[in-house]
Motif scaffolding. Structure first.
Motif, PDB file in Angstrom:
ATOM      1  N   GLY A 130       4.358   1.474   1.671  1.00 30.88           N
ATOM      2  CA  GLY A 130       5.278   2.188   0.800  1.00 30.88           C
ATOM      3  C   GLY A 130       4.971   3.673   0.738  1.00 30.88           C
ATOM      4  N   LEU A 131       5.975   4.453   0.375  1.00 34.16           N
ATOM      5  CA  LEU A 131       5.834   5.893   0.192  1.00 34.16           C
ATOM      6  C   LEU A 131       6.247   6.258  -1.227  1.00 34.16           C
ATOM      7  CD1 LEU A 131       7.523   7.138   3.498  1.00 34.16           C
ATOM      8  CD2 LEU A 131       5.066   7.098   3.018  1.00 34.16           C
ATOM      9  N   VAL A 175       8.886   0.843   6.618  1.00 36.84           N
ATOM     10  CA  VAL A 175       8.562   1.099   5.218  1.00 36.84           C
ATOM     11  C   VAL A 175       9.276   0.060   4.362  1.00 36.84           C
ATOM     12  CG1 VAL A 175       8.745   2.757   3.316  1.00 36.84           C
ATOM     13  CG2 VAL A 175       8.258   3.561   5.645  1.00 36.84           C
ATOM     14  N   THR A 176       8.542  -0.582   3.476  1.00 30.89           N
ATOM     15  CA  THR A 176       9.110  -1.620   2.617  1.00 30.89           C
ATOM     16  C   THR A 176       9.725  -1.045   1.352  1.00 30.89           C
ATOM     17  OG1 THR A 176       7.566  -3.298   3.421  1.00 30.89           O
ATOM     18  CG2 THR A 176       8.564  -3.684   1.259  1.00 30.89           C
ATOM     19  N   ALA A 177       9.060  -0.040   0.772  1.00 33.96           N
ATOM     20  CA  ALA A 177       9.522   0.497  -0.511  1.00 33.96           C
ATOM     21  C   ALA A 177       9.248   1.987  -0.612  1.00 33.96           C
ATOM     22  CB  ALA A 177       8.836  -0.232  -1.666  1.00 33.96           C
ATOM     23  N   VAL A 178      10.146   2.676  -1.285  1.00 32.88           N
ATOM     24  CA  VAL A 178       9.956   4.085  -1.624  1.00 32.88           C
ATOM     25  C   VAL A 178       9.987   4.190  -3.141  1.00 32.88           C
ATOM     26  CG1 VAL A 178      10.977   6.392  -1.591  1.00 32.88           C
ATOM     27  CG2 VAL A 178      10.917   5.022   0.503  1.00 32.88           C
ATOM     28  N   GLN A 179       8.953   4.806  -3.680  1.00 35.65           N
ATOM     29  CA  GLN A 179       8.828   4.951  -5.129  1.00 35.65           C
ATOM     30  C   GLN A 179       8.998   6.424  -5.498  1.00 35.65           C
ATOM     31  OE1 GLN A 179       5.533   3.123  -7.901  1.00 35.65           O
ATOM     32  NE2 GLN A 179       4.753   5.041  -7.104  1.00 35.65           N
ATOM     33  N   LEU A 188       0.849  -1.192   0.000  1.00 30.44           N
ATOM     34  CA  LEU A 188       0.000   0.000   0.000  1.00 30.44           C
ATOM     35  C   LEU A 188       0.884   1.241   0.000  1.00 30.44           C
ATOM     36  CD1 LEU A 188      -2.891   1.195   0.228  1.00 30.44           C
ATOM     37  CD2 LEU A 188      -2.533   1.242   2.712  1.00 30.44           C
ATOM     38  N   TYR A 189       0.828   1.992  -1.098  1.00 25.83           N
ATOM     39  CA  TYR A 189       1.605   3.221  -1.219  1.00 25.83           C
ATOM     40  C   TYR A 189       0.777   4.438  -0.812  1.00 25.83           C
ATOM     41  CZ  TYR A 189       5.536   1.452  -4.108  1.00 25.83           C
ATOM     42  OH  TYR A 189       6.661   0.822  -4.583  1.00 25.83           O
ATOM     43  N   GLN A 190       1.423   5.362  -0.130  1.00 25.05           N
ATOM     44  CA  GLN A 190       0.913   6.723  -0.069  1.00 25.05           C
ATOM     45  C   GLN A 190       1.581   7.421  -1.254  1.00 25.05           C
ATOM     46  OE1 GLN A 190       2.532   9.558   2.707  1.00 25.05           O
ATOM     47  NE2 GLN A 190       0.533  10.478   3.090  1.00 25.05           N
TER      48      GLN A 190
END
Length: 244
Positions: free
Chosen positions: A68-69, A86-90, A37-39
């Motif tokens: 994720g962010l 946090v798992t991932a930053v995009q 789930l990204y913000q």
């Protein structure tokens, strides 16, 4: 943002809204949990700790697996991670947009967070299929991007020329070299090139088989350091939505 709200819905990362969107998405997707789930943009009106806390609750309930962010600053990433890992930053990252190298990549490495570059092909420009004469459809968002004016496309052709030179030697395409360059930066960097065509998908996948030697990477770095990329990557309105 809930797709049902339309493109003009704006930002709303309140815990109530996050839960509402997740519940709606689970029903629409017919799944038990959202994998990541990204913000997608940081909401300046809501403390990031509240966002992380809301996602943490959803993870504890089994409705979300990872958090994720996107386009978040290094400071925001740290604050969010302190509440819920946090798992991932995009964020955007490519040979013609390297701002993440200043702080974001360092923070991700410190915290063990994966980095997911979007627009790794420079919104198509780094494929070599676009030049100053290319005409975009009236609905194409690149019409609003300063970097895609004909003048700036002509000036930025120098970046593509570097990729094309390496590509010829490697029997690859400029786009594959652009992706291979990203993959060579860190093992926890996973670019997400978009495409609507099977042949482009196959081409993008092929980038994983392109090996860039230290000499190749040094050549790219040296050439890129001599090029001043022209034009902002976003319109002024879109730029205001980036967390700094």
């Amino acid at each position: 943002k809930d797709p049902a709200s339309g493109p003009g819905a704006g930002l709303d990362s309140s815990p109530k809204r996050i839960r509402q969107v997740v519940e709606t998405s689970l029903k629409r997707l017919r799944v038990d949990a959202i994998d990541l789930l990204y913000q997608h943009r940081v909401d300046p009106a809501i403390p990031i700790e509240d966002v992380s806390g809301a996602v943490k609750n959803l993870i504890n309930e089994g409705k979300v697996k990872h958090f994720g962010l996107s386009e978040a600053s290094a400071r925001t990433i740290s604050r969010a991670n302190a509440v819920q890992p946090v798992t991932a930053v995009q964020s955007e990252y490519s040979l013609w947009w390297r701002e993440p190298e200043k702080e974001i990549l360092l923070r991700c490495e410190e915290l063990g967070i994966g980095f997911v570059p979007f627009s790794p092909l420079g919104k198509g420009f780094l494929t070599g299929k676009i030049d100053e004469t290319t005409k975009f459809d009236s609905t194409d968002f690149r019409n609003t991007v300063p970097r895609f004016t004909p003048e700036n496309r002509k000036a930025n052709q120098a970046v593509v020329d570097v990729l094309a030179r390496i590509a010829q030697r490697k029997k690859a395409t400029p786009g594959q070299i652009a992706l291979a360059w990203l993959l060579a930066q860190k093992p926890w960097i996973v670019p997400i090139p978009g495409t609507r065509k099977i042949e482009r998908l196959d081409e993008n996948i092929g980038a994983a088989s392109v090996e860039l030697t230290p000499s190749d990477l040094g050549e790219i770095e040296d050439a890129a350091s001599r090029i001043a990329v022209q034009g902002a990557r976003y319109s002024e309105g879109a730029e205001r939505m980036i967390d700094r």
